[in-house]
Design a protein around this motif. Structure first.
Motif, PDB file in Angstrom:
ATOM      1  N   LEU A 189      38.995  39.268  34.080  1.00 21.02           N
ATOM      2  CA  LEU A 189      38.828  40.551  34.104  1.00 21.02           C
ATOM      3  C   LEU A 189      40.488  40.321  35.010  1.00 21.02           C
ATOM      4  O   LEU A 189      41.086  41.180  36.101  1.00 21.02           O
ATOM      5  CB  LEU A 189      38.637  41.141  34.804  1.00 21.02           C
ATOM      6  CG  LEU A 189      36.984  41.599  33.892  1.00 21.02           C
ATOM      7  CD1 LEU A 189      35.566  42.187  35.286  1.00 21.02           C
ATOM      8  CD2 LEU A 189      37.711  42.653  32.889  1.00 21.02           C
ATOM      9  N   VAL A 194      38.115  47.811  38.363  1.00 21.28           N
ATOM     10  CA  VAL A 194      36.715  47.499  38.272  1.00 21.28           C
ATOM     11  C   VAL A 194      36.372  48.433  39.573  1.00 21.28           C
ATOM     12  O   VAL A 194      36.560  48.076  40.489  1.00 21.28           O
ATOM     13  CB  VAL A 194      36.087  46.520  38.043  1.00 21.28           C
ATOM     14  CG1 VAL A 194      34.260  47.097  37.568  1.00 21.28           C
ATOM     15  CG2 VAL A 194      37.278  45.720  36.663  1.00 21.28           C
ATOM     16  N   ALA A 227      32.533  41.382  39.170  1.00 19.01           N
ATOM     17  CA  ALA A 227      34.077  41.223  38.819  1.00 19.01           C
ATOM     18  C   ALA A 227      34.956  40.576  39.586  1.00 19.01           C
ATOM     19  O   ALA A 227      35.682  39.820  39.166  1.00 19.01           O
ATOM     20  CB  ALA A 227      33.480  43.544  39.224  1.00 19.01           C
ATOM     21  N   ALA A 232      39.120  40.171  38.883  1.00 13.64           N
ATOM     22  CA  ALA A 232      39.080  41.565  39.449  1.00 13.64           C
ATOM     23  C   ALA A 232      39.331  42.375  40.687  1.00 13.64           C
ATOM     24  O   ALA A 232      38.810  41.748  41.258  1.00 13.64           O
ATOM     25  CB  ALA A 232      37.856  43.052  38.254  1.00 13.64           C
ATOM     26  N   VAL A 234      38.371  44.867  42.907  1.00 12.89           N
ATOM     27  CA  VAL A 234      36.823  45.915  43.125  1.00 12.89           C
ATOM     28  C   VAL A 234      37.339  46.716  44.062  1.00 12.89           C
ATOM     29  O   VAL A 234      37.182  46.939  45.095  1.00 12.89           O
ATOM     30  CB  VAL A 234      35.660  44.686  42.952  1.00 12.89           C
ATOM     31  CG1 VAL A 234      34.651  45.115  42.989  1.00 12.89           C
ATOM     32  CG2 VAL A 234      35.925  43.878  41.764  1.00 12.89           C
ATOM     33  N   LEU A 393      29.751  42.394  32.067  1.00 13.25           N
ATOM     34  CA  LEU A 393      31.624  42.767  32.463  1.00 13.25           C
ATOM     35  C   LEU A 393      31.285  41.152  31.120  1.00 13.25           C
ATOM     36  O   LEU A 393      32.536  42.175  31.060  1.00 13.25           O
ATOM     37  CB  LEU A 393      31.203  41.791  34.272  1.00 13.25           C
ATOM     38  CG  LEU A 393      31.440  42.686  35.279  1.00 13.25           C
ATOM     39  CD1 LEU A 393      31.088  42.163  36.216  1.00 13.25           C
ATOM     40  CD2 LEU A 393      32.750  43.938  35.178  1.00 13.25           C
TER      41      LEU A 393
END
Length: 405
Positions: A189, A194, A227, A232, A234, A393
């Motif tokens: 990710l 996210v 995440a 990511a 987040v 995820l």
């Protein structure tokens, strides 16, 4: 995969402790920084000097032997660890881990550690099959502890059966595979934004009363942590929760369904994945009293109106975004979840029957099934919510990759 990794190697008091010397050596040769913690019983089988020579690091065994006044050893070790590996793990240390006992250096570090924990049990076959030991293993598995199953064969006690600690070469391979998976997950990710919603929304009746639900926010918080681990950016949009959100993640606090809708709208345009783990109230009072409603009469009528359907709204608006919803049910979870997936134009939906023991609100575990338009993607047994979050995820990341998003 082990170069630069800090591994705490816990050695407990079983004859398999002699294998820990080879294990320590092989981990060090692979580039890991290995810090050994021995229990008092382990020192009956193998010396500190042996492990110190192989690891090139100080060996720890006494909680109160603090040599550096500027730090607390068991906290520093716990904070530095990328992995805590217990090999061999006796029935005794497994019981301590399961029940939160911290009465020596190793068990204290284990209680303070936030890094993943891996356990290689080693004991007599009958001990390994004892109901108490099996119960403790199940408790640890539910918390996300990973196990390197013991092998079968001739044991030191003379019995033949399951209980022999796995060979050092195999354990090293398992550890390498763990870090390889983690590295792949961290890249999955990377660069993605996210947005995750968590908790239960609050719909005010008056200044002291409201309509809400039992959502604790634990699943949403686990998703936010996972995440972030996967690389990511987040944003966590949190309503009422039972505990504080993760400290290293951007949090937007909201109260009502409308507040949550507005907060998600503000993040939507440049969002790659939206995961709606919050339990949003379906109805709100038509009128909110500005002052406390006083008791009058035997009954009270409260008129409710529908709240905004956040999932359906963004399902209609999505372009390149991946939309993931939850369906918390008390029966026929698959039927309701798949219907919701289609009606609200979702990419994935996570169904869980909150009536099952260990699943649902307020607990640290969950039992879920993940669906897409084609049907079942993955059915998960009872797992920690952190592990469930990683699986969800991972499925979302795979879908982004497949569709070139």
């Amino acid at each position: 995969m082990l170069k630069g990794k800090t591994i705490i190697l816990g050695i407990t008091g079983g004859i398999a402790a002699y294998k820990a010397a080879a294990l320590c050596s092989k981990l060090t040769q692979k580039g890991a920084e290995v810090h050994v913690i021995m229990t008092a019983s382990a020192k009956q089988f193998i010396t500190e000097l042996t492990l110190q020579s192989l690891s090139k690091q100080r060996v720890y065994s006494d909680t109160f032997q603090e040599r550096d006044p500027s730090s607390i050893s068991h906290i520093d070790l716990a904070d530095a660890a990328d992995l805590v590996l217990i090999a061999p793990a006796t029935a005794n240390i497994i019981a301590k881990m399961a029940h939160g006992i911290a009465d020596d250096m190793l068990s204290t570090v284990l209680l303070a550690a936030t890094a993943p924990i891996m356990v290689a049990p080693a004991m007599n076959v009958h001990m390994y099959q004892h109901p108490a030991v099996l119960h403790n293993l199940n408790i640890l598995a539910e918390r996300g502890v990973q196990f390197i199953e013991p092998g079968e064969g001739l044991l030191a006690c003379g019995y033949v059966g399951k209980g022999r600690m796995e060979e050092p070469e195999t354990i090293v391979s398992v550890v390498e595979a763990f870090f390889e998976r983690k590295s792949e997950a961290n890249r999955k990710l990377g660069g993605k934004k996210v947005v995750i919603t968590a908790g239960g929304t609050v719909e005010r009746i008056d200044p002291v009363r409201y309509i809400s639900n039992d959502s604790s926010g634990k699943m949403g918080f686990a998703l936010a942590r996972a995440a972030k681990e996967m690389g990511a950016e987040v944003t966590l949009i949190a309503a009422r929760t039972d505990e504080a959100p993760p400290g290293d993640i951007r949090v937007v606090r909201v109260q009502s369904a409308d507040d949550m809708y507005q907060a998600v709208s503000a993040e939507w345009d440049d969002c790659d994945i939206l995961i709606k783990a919050a339990a949003v109230a379906d109805y709100r009072p038509r009128e909110r009293a500005e002052t406390k409603i006083k008791k009058a009469g035997d009954t009270m009528t409260l008129e409710l109106v529908k709240t905004v359907d956040i999932l359906e709204s963004f399902g209609q608006r999505k372009t390149s975004q991946l939309l993931v919803g939850f369906a918390a049910e008390t029966g026929n979870a698959e039927m309701y979840a798949r219907d919701k997936l289609v009606r609200k134009n979702l990419d994935l939906i996570v169904a869980n029957d909150v009536g099952q023991p260990g699943a649902g609100f307020g607990v640290d575990t969950n039992i879920v099934s993940i669906y897409d338009r084609s049907g079942l993607v993955e059915e998960l047994p009872l797992l920690s919510k952190d592990e469930v979050a990683r699986r969800i995820l991972s499925a979302a990341g795979d879908r982004l990759k497949e569709e070139g998003r």
